[in-house]
Every structure is written in structure tokens, then in C-alpha cells.
Design a protein around this motif. Structure first.
Motif, PDB file in Angstrom:
ATOM      1  N   GLY A 360       0.824  -1.195   0.000  1.00 32.98           N
ATOM      2  CA  GLY A 360       0.000   0.000   0.000  1.00 32.98           C
ATOM      3  C   GLY A 360       0.858   1.245   0.000  1.00 32.98           C
ATOM      4  O   GLY A 360       2.064   1.197  -0.253  1.00 32.98           O
ATOM      5  N   ALA A 361       0.233   2.355   0.284  1.00 30.19           N
ATOM      6  CA  ALA A 361       0.944   3.635   0.283  1.00 30.19           C
ATOM      7  C   ALA A 361       0.702   4.360   1.598  1.00 30.19           C
ATOM      8  O   ALA A 361      -0.282   4.093   2.312  1.00 30.19           O
ATOM      9  N   LEU A 374      -4.777   4.748   0.003  1.00 26.51           N
ATOM     10  CA  LEU A 374      -4.862   3.840  -1.133  1.00 26.51           C
ATOM     11  C   LEU A 374      -4.351   4.571  -2.363  1.00 26.51           C
ATOM     12  O   LEU A 374      -4.785   5.693  -2.654  1.00 26.51           O
ATOM     13  N   ALA A 375      -3.404   3.969  -3.075  1.00 23.28           N
ATOM     14  CA  ALA A 375      -2.795   4.599  -4.242  1.00 23.28           C
ATOM     15  C   ALA A 375      -3.209   3.862  -5.511  1.00 23.28           C
ATOM     16  O   ALA A 375      -3.059   2.641  -5.601  1.00 23.28           O
ATOM     17  N   VAL A 385      -3.874   8.677  -8.011  1.00 24.02           N
ATOM     18  CA  VAL A 385      -5.019   9.038  -7.173  1.00 24.02           C
ATOM     19  C   VAL A 385      -4.787   8.429  -5.783  1.00 24.02           C
ATOM     20  O   VAL A 385      -4.564   7.230  -5.641  1.00 24.02           O
ATOM     21  N   LEU A 386      -4.829   9.283  -4.773  1.00 22.10           N
ATOM     22  CA  LEU A 386      -4.693   8.850  -3.380  1.00 22.10           C
ATOM     23  C   LEU A 386      -6.049   8.976  -2.701  1.00 22.10           C
ATOM     24  O   LEU A 386      -6.702  10.019  -2.796  1.00 22.10           O
ATOM     25  N   SER A 387      -6.452   7.909  -2.009  1.00 20.18           N
ATOM     26  CA  SER A 387      -7.763   7.881  -1.357  1.00 20.18           C
ATOM     27  C   SER A 387      -7.614   7.463   0.091  1.00 20.18           C
ATOM     28  O   SER A 387      -6.677   6.741   0.458  1.00 20.18           O
ATOM     29  N   GLU A 388      -8.554   7.925   0.899  1.00 23.39           N
ATOM     30  CA  GLU A 388      -8.602   7.484   2.292  1.00 23.39           C
ATOM     31  C   GLU A 388      -9.164   6.069   2.343  1.00 23.39           C
ATOM     32  O   GLU A 388     -10.145   5.762   1.663  1.00 23.39           O
ATOM     33  N   PRO A 389      -8.562   5.173   3.136  1.00 23.63           N
ATOM     34  CA  PRO A 389      -9.093   3.817   3.252  1.00 23.63           C
ATOM     35  C   PRO A 389     -10.516   3.855   3.793  1.00 23.63           C
ATOM     36  O   PRO A 389     -10.844   4.664   4.670  1.00 23.63           O
TER      37      PRO A 389
END
Length: 453
Positions: A360-361, A374-375, A385-389
Motif C-alpha cells: 500500500g501507500a 490507497l494509491a 489518485v490517493l484515497s482514504e481507506p
């Protein structure tokens, strides 16, 4: 050959006259009844002990199949926890911890049920003199359950999936901020050969347990392995204390029929008869067939555990291929809405590093705190795109940053886009993971002085 609870020799036909069996003491009979009831209930109700016998078939079963006993009993354990202990005993299926409140309550319930069974059994069966035959089947059941767990945990180390190599984030994390369990996991994961050797020892112990002729050696090896595991779990606060303690007890149960022989050889320096597992049948042919079936079962379990560990290593461990943008990226310049943001430790919004790892990132903020993300990398479109888990299994990831990626060189990256709705530009430099001593120190035959840094 002798059987459990006796000190007589079998006849050439493998049968023993019932009158030759020495009666057990009252305390021995009561102790056997309790041990039988408690350990059988534990092995049947504790997750994964019976699951390993599904072998390769276990891969096609639902993920929740390994927890079916815990699920089936969680309502009762929850009720006991609430009304007897005043605790909220809820089964957390996503936890992975074997020391949850609900499991401790379940162990208490098993202990009480075993006591009740022992009381009723003693009242109804008070005239019985011994449990030689039942004891033989009991030891066999315990031996197979122990062997299955040794293979399960052993393969997870022999194929180093249980304790992966330290993540890139762990390389940046100060030692003092790690939990004792994280220290242990990184310590073992940093030395894959050591972990593999630990696993090979456990696998060997498990395999030996499935063959009656070598079961005593397997139980001795399992006893040593589980003693080490239990001590590590207790001293590093690893939440597998309940299971490791019981596996230690199972090892002792398998060795119990050989206690006198082992004492003669290892302590008293006296001659002793060959160690032999309690026989199941009067016929030698039947016992031979039973031994073959046990070996086949052991190989079946070994195949299943090998497949499970290989998948874990290749899909969630060090066997995962390095993803695009893999590495530690240090933010050299951070621009927000066209204004350069200085690297102040008090700035809660500026980023210090972006770590893209196999699992993961992570974003490291200026105060050195870590934020898992989340990458999603699209190499063709050059986007990140980076997202909150998601906070629950039903929720979807919420994008927090969308960037266009530019790579002026292999060691430099430019990110242009939006962070939480604000235009930002990040200039990042690649940090070589092998610059960390933990990865680059290597092995040395000759050391004039110890090397501690």
C-alpha cells in the motif's frame, strides 16, 4: 509395544488381556476425564485447528469458513461476557487477534463445560478402572491437531509470509514509537533465513507427528518450538497467547505416555523400552493401515498449508511485485494555490514524504505521523489518485488527491493536481531504501569489533 497408562508388554498378536491392564488411581481417572473434555472442546471450538484438515479444499471455501466455530458460539460467549463479567464480548472478524475478549470468555466457558462433563462422567462411569483404549484415541486426536497447527504456522515461516520484510514505512518509523509486537515482527522479517529456519523446524515437527513411529520426536520438537513461541508472545505482547499456550499443552499431552521412558533416558540414565505411540487396534494390520492414513492426512494438510502460505507471500507479502512509483519519495517543494509552503513542523497540511510500498501507500506528514492511503497509479494516463481507506466494508474509498505525474528522471517526480480541493504542486526526490543500514549492512564473517549503530 506398550499402551498409554500401562507398563505391560503386548503379546505377539498385538492384543493384551484385559486383566493385564493396571487400574488407574482415582485422581488419574478424574484428571483424564477433565483433560479429555477440555482439550477436545478446545480443539473443536477454536478457529483454524480443524480448518487445516480441509487441505487444498480450504482455498475454495469462503474466507469466513475458518471462523465458523467462533461465529456459532459468539452469541453465547457474548451473553456470558455481558451478564457474568460485565464486558462487551464481541467477535471482531477483521481483527486477526487470538486474544480477543470474546475468545477469553469462550475459554472460560470451555473450562466450565469441561468441569461439568467431568462431574457427570465421574458419577456415571465411577466403576471403570482405566481408559487405555479411549486414551489411545485421545492422544491420536491431540497429536493430529498439534501436527496440523505446526504445519500451518511452520509453512507460514518456511515461506516467509507470516513476518514480511520491514516495510518502507517501518524504515522511517522511530524505533521507540513501535509496539513490542512490531519490533518482533520487523526483527524476524529483517532476517528471512532465520524465519525460514524457524518454519522448517516447525514443519519438521508437524510432519513427524503424523507418523506414529516418529511422533515422540515430533512432539519433542514441537514442545521446544512452542515454548519459544509462547515466551515471545508473552514478552512481546503478541495476541496469540491463548493458542500458543494450548499448543504447548498439546505437546505435553502427546509426550505424557512416554514420560517414564524419556525420564529414564534423559534424566535418570537408565535403559528404557523404545518409545511407541498408544495402539488403536488389536490387529497389527489395522494399526498399519491407520498409520498410512495418518501419513496421507499429514501430506494433505501440508499441501493445503503450502498453498495457503504461498498465496499469502505472493499476494500480501514480499512476493508482491514492486508497484509503479515504488519507493520513498521526499517532498522537496510543496506549492499550495500558487504559493510555496515552507517545511514547517507545525504545518498539518504539508506533506513530508510519500511512501509507495508493495502492501500500500503512506503519507508522512511534517510532524512525522503516518497516514495510510490507497494509491491508484495509471501509467498510461500518467495519473496518481490517493484515497482514504474506507472505514467499513460497505464504504467506498474517498479520493483525497488527484495528480498528474511527471518523471524528469528516475529519481525525481513532479505531482500536479488537487489535494482536498486545493490546487497543489509537489516536487519529490527518490530515497534509496538500501541507504538504510538495516537493509545494506549485510552479513560479515570477520568483525574485529561489534557493529552497533
Amino acid at each position: 509395544m506398550t499402551t498409554v497408562g500401562t507398563d505391560y508388554a503386548e503379546s505377539s498378536t498385538g492384543t493384551v488381556p484385559s486383566g493385564a491392564r493396571r487400574p488407574w488411581s482415582r485422581s488419574a481417572r478424574i484428571g483424564f476425564r477433565f483433560a479429555f473434555a477440555y482439550l477436545v472442546l478446545f480443539c473443536v471450538l477454536f478457529a483454524q485447528i480443524l480448518f487445516v484438515f480441509t487441505g487444498p479444499v480450504g482455498r475454495v471455501l469462503p474466507d469466513s469458513a475458518i471462523l465458523w466455530q467462533m461465529r456459532a458460539t459468539s452469541w453465547f460467549a457474548g451473553w456470558v461476557g455481558e451478564y457474568l463479567f460485565g464486558v462487551d464480548a464481541v467477535l471482531h472478524e477483521d481483527s486477526g487477534s487470538g486474544d480477543q475478549t470474546v475468545i477469553w470468555v469462550l475459554i472460560f466457558c470451555v473450562f466450565v463445560m469441561a468441569g461439568v462433563i467431568t462431574l457427570v462422567w465421574s458419577m456415571l462411569d465411577r466403576r471403570r478402572r482405566e481408559y487405555v483404549t479411549l486414551g489411545a484415541w485421545f492422544v491420536l486426536f491431540i497429536r493430529l491437531c498439534l501436527g496440523g497447527q505446526m504445519l500451518f504456522y511452520g509453512m507460514a515461516k518456511a515461506i516467509p509470509a507470516q513476518m514480511p520484510e520491514p516495510s518502507l514505512t517501518a524504515l522511517l518509523q522511530p524505533y521507540g514509537t513501535m509496539s513490542p509486537a512490531s519490533v518482533l515482527w520487523n526483527q524476524v522479517g529483517a532476517a528471512p533465513p532465520y524465519q525460514i529456519l524457524l518454519g522448517v523446524a516447525e514443519v519438521l515437527g508437524g510432519l513427524l507427528l503424523f507418523l506414529p513411529r516418529t511422533a515422540t520426536a515430533g512432539a519433542l520438537l514441537s514442545l521446544v518450538s512452542m515454548a519459544q513461541v509462547f515466551v515471545l508472545n508473552m514478552t512481546y505482547d503478541v495476541p496469540v497467547k491463548i493458542l500458543s499456550f494450548h499448543l504447548l499443552v498439546l505437546s505435553l499431552v502427546v509426550l505424557a505416555p512416554q514420560a517414564g521412558r524419556l525420564a529414564n533416558i534423559l534424566v535418570l540414565e537408565r535403559p528404557a523400552e523404545p518409545a511407541a505411540q498408544p495402539t488403536l487396534f488389536a490387529s497389527r494390520r489395522a494399526n498399519r493401515i491407520a498409520a498410512i492414513l495418518q501419513v496421507v492426512l499429514g501430506l494433505w494438510v501440508l499441501i493445503g498449508c503450502t498453498q495457503y502460505s504461498w498465496e499469502a507471500w505472493s499476494k500480501a507479502g514480499s512476493g508482491i511485485p514492486e508497484p509503479p512509483l515504488y519507493g520513498i519519495w521526499t517532498v522537496d517543494e510543496f506549492t499550495r494555490a500558487g504559493h510555496r509552503v515552507p517545511p514547517l513542523l507545525t504545518d498539518e497540511n504539508r506533506w513530508r514524504r510519500i511512501i509507495v510500498d508493495r502492501q500500500g501507500a503512506t503519507v508522512q506528514k511534517m510532524d512525522d505521523s503516518f497516514m495510510p492511503v490507497l494509491a491508484t497509479v495509471d501509467e498510461a494516463a500518467h495519473t496518481l489518485v490517493l484515497s482514504e481507506p474506507p472505514r467499513s466494508t460497505d464504504a467506498s474509498p474517498q479520493p483525497m488527491a488527484t495528480f498528474t505525474v511527471a518523471r524528469p528522471s528516475s529519481h525525481r517526480m513532479l505531482l500536479t493536481g488537487e489535494l482536498n480541493g486545493t490546487p497543489v504542486t509537489l516536487s519529490l526526490d527518490w530515497m534509496d531504501p538500501d541507504s538504510f543500514l538495516l537493509r545494506s549492512r549485510g552479513f560479515h564473517w570477520v568483525q574485529d569489533y561489534p557493529y552497533f549503530r
